[in-house]
Motif scaffolding. Structure first.
Motif, PDB file in Angstrom:
ATOM      1  N   CYS A 131       6.392  -4.878  -6.355  1.00  0.00           N
ATOM      2  CA  CYS A 131       5.863  -3.701  -7.037  1.00  0.00           C
ATOM      3  C   CYS A 131       5.029  -2.860  -6.080  1.00  0.00           C
ATOM      4  N   PHE A 132       5.239  -1.563  -6.146  1.00  0.00           N
ATOM      5  CA  PHE A 132       4.449  -0.617  -5.368  1.00  0.00           C
ATOM      6  C   PHE A 132       2.982  -0.679  -5.760  1.00  0.00           C
ATOM      7  N   CYS A 133       2.697  -1.222  -6.932  1.00  0.00           N
ATOM      8  CA  CYS A 133       1.316  -1.285  -7.409  1.00  0.00           C
ATOM      9  C   CYS A 133       0.504  -2.362  -6.697  1.00  0.00           C
ATOM     10  N   PHE A 134       1.157  -3.241  -5.936  1.00  0.00           N
ATOM     11  CA  PHE A 134       0.438  -4.284  -5.211  1.00  0.00           C
ATOM     12  C   PHE A 134      -0.299  -3.727  -3.997  1.00  0.00           C
ATOM     13  N   GLU A 135       0.129  -2.573  -3.504  1.00  0.00           N
ATOM     14  CA  GLU A 135      -0.456  -1.986  -2.288  1.00  0.00           C
ATOM     15  C   GLU A 135      -0.720  -0.503  -2.491  1.00  0.00           C
ATOM     16  N   GLN A 136      -1.614   0.012  -1.685  1.00  0.00           N
ATOM     17  CA  GLN A 136      -1.856   1.450  -1.696  1.00  0.00           C
ATOM     18  C   GLN A 136      -0.670   2.155  -1.038  1.00  0.00           C
ATOM     19  N   GLN A 137      -0.352   3.324  -1.545  1.00  0.00           N
ATOM     20  CA  GLN A 137       0.744   4.131  -1.021  1.00  0.00           C
ATOM     21  C   GLN A 137       0.150   5.308  -0.255  1.00  0.00           C
ATOM     22  N   ILE A 138       0.639   5.507   0.953  1.00  0.00           N
ATOM     23  CA  ILE A 138       0.134   6.578   1.808  1.00  0.00           C
ATOM     24  C   ILE A 138       1.253   7.594   2.005  1.00  0.00           C
ATOM     25  N   LEU A 139       1.010   8.817   1.541  1.00  0.00           N
ATOM     26  CA  LEU A 139       2.012   9.870   1.697  1.00  0.00           C
ATOM     27  C   LEU A 139       1.423  11.035   2.481  1.00  0.00           C
TER      28      LEU A 139
END
Length: 185
Positions: A131-139
């Motif tokens: 899940c993408f929710c396990f880590e911070q997403q950097i855009l």
């Protein structure tokens, strides 16, 4: 010193102790609430660690419908959507849904998705293996990504839970983690 003055001082000390105790209890409520939700699965809180998918018996005799809702917190500039709004799965069956996020801003933004499940008791039966929710997403500015979520519904889910909703709220945590933004930018 008069008897009345002594009684007043005792009362002031007792009242101050009560105020300090109440203040401390207020600080303790948040961690206590977190522990309570983790233990009971109430309030729709899901685990923030990946589940390990071991071959489980898939219950093909029934379906559970899982709905996905996305939202961004106030002030979060990203566009955030679930590519699949609703999926019917057999309990025990591994499934994948994808989410898209786009940063239309002219600067880097760090996002963190926080899930919740409704009704709350269904949360303990949702097992996310990725899940993408396990880590911070950097855009970066203008960047768009597809973010997968792989999950299965535990076959032990009660038969009366046939439908539940997973909502992801996306928060801007850029200022909360400035070292991440600096290292990536």
């Amino acid at each position: 010193m008069s008897q009345q003055t002594k009684q007043n001082k005792k009362l002031v000390v007792k009242l101050l102790a009560i105020v300090v105790g109440m203040f401390g209890f207020g600080f303790a409520l948040v961690p206590l609430y977190e522990v309570f939700c983790d233990l009971t699965g109430l309030n729709g809180k899901t685990s923030d660690t990946a589940a390990v998918y071991e071959m489980v018996d898939i219950d093909e005799s029934r379906f559970v419908t899982v709905e996905f809702i996305t939202r961004t917190n106030t002030g979060m500039a990203w566009q955030f959507n679930a590519q699949t709004q609703r999926v019917k799965v057999h309990p025990g069956q591994i499934s994948q849904v994808n989410f898209t996020a786009k940063n239309p801003a002219d600067h880097l933004i760090v996002g963190q998705a926080v899930p919740s499940v409704s009704p709350g008791p269904a949360a303990i039966y949702l097992n996310k293996t990725e899940c993408f929710c396990f880590e911070q997403q950097i855009l970066q500015a203008g960047e768009e990504v597809t973010m997968p979520m792989r999950f299965y519904v535990d076959p032990q889910i009660p038969k009366d839970i046939t439908y539940f909703t997973v909502q992801y709220t996306l928060y801007d945590v850029t200022t909360a983690e400035p070292q991440v933004a600096v290292n990536q930018g």
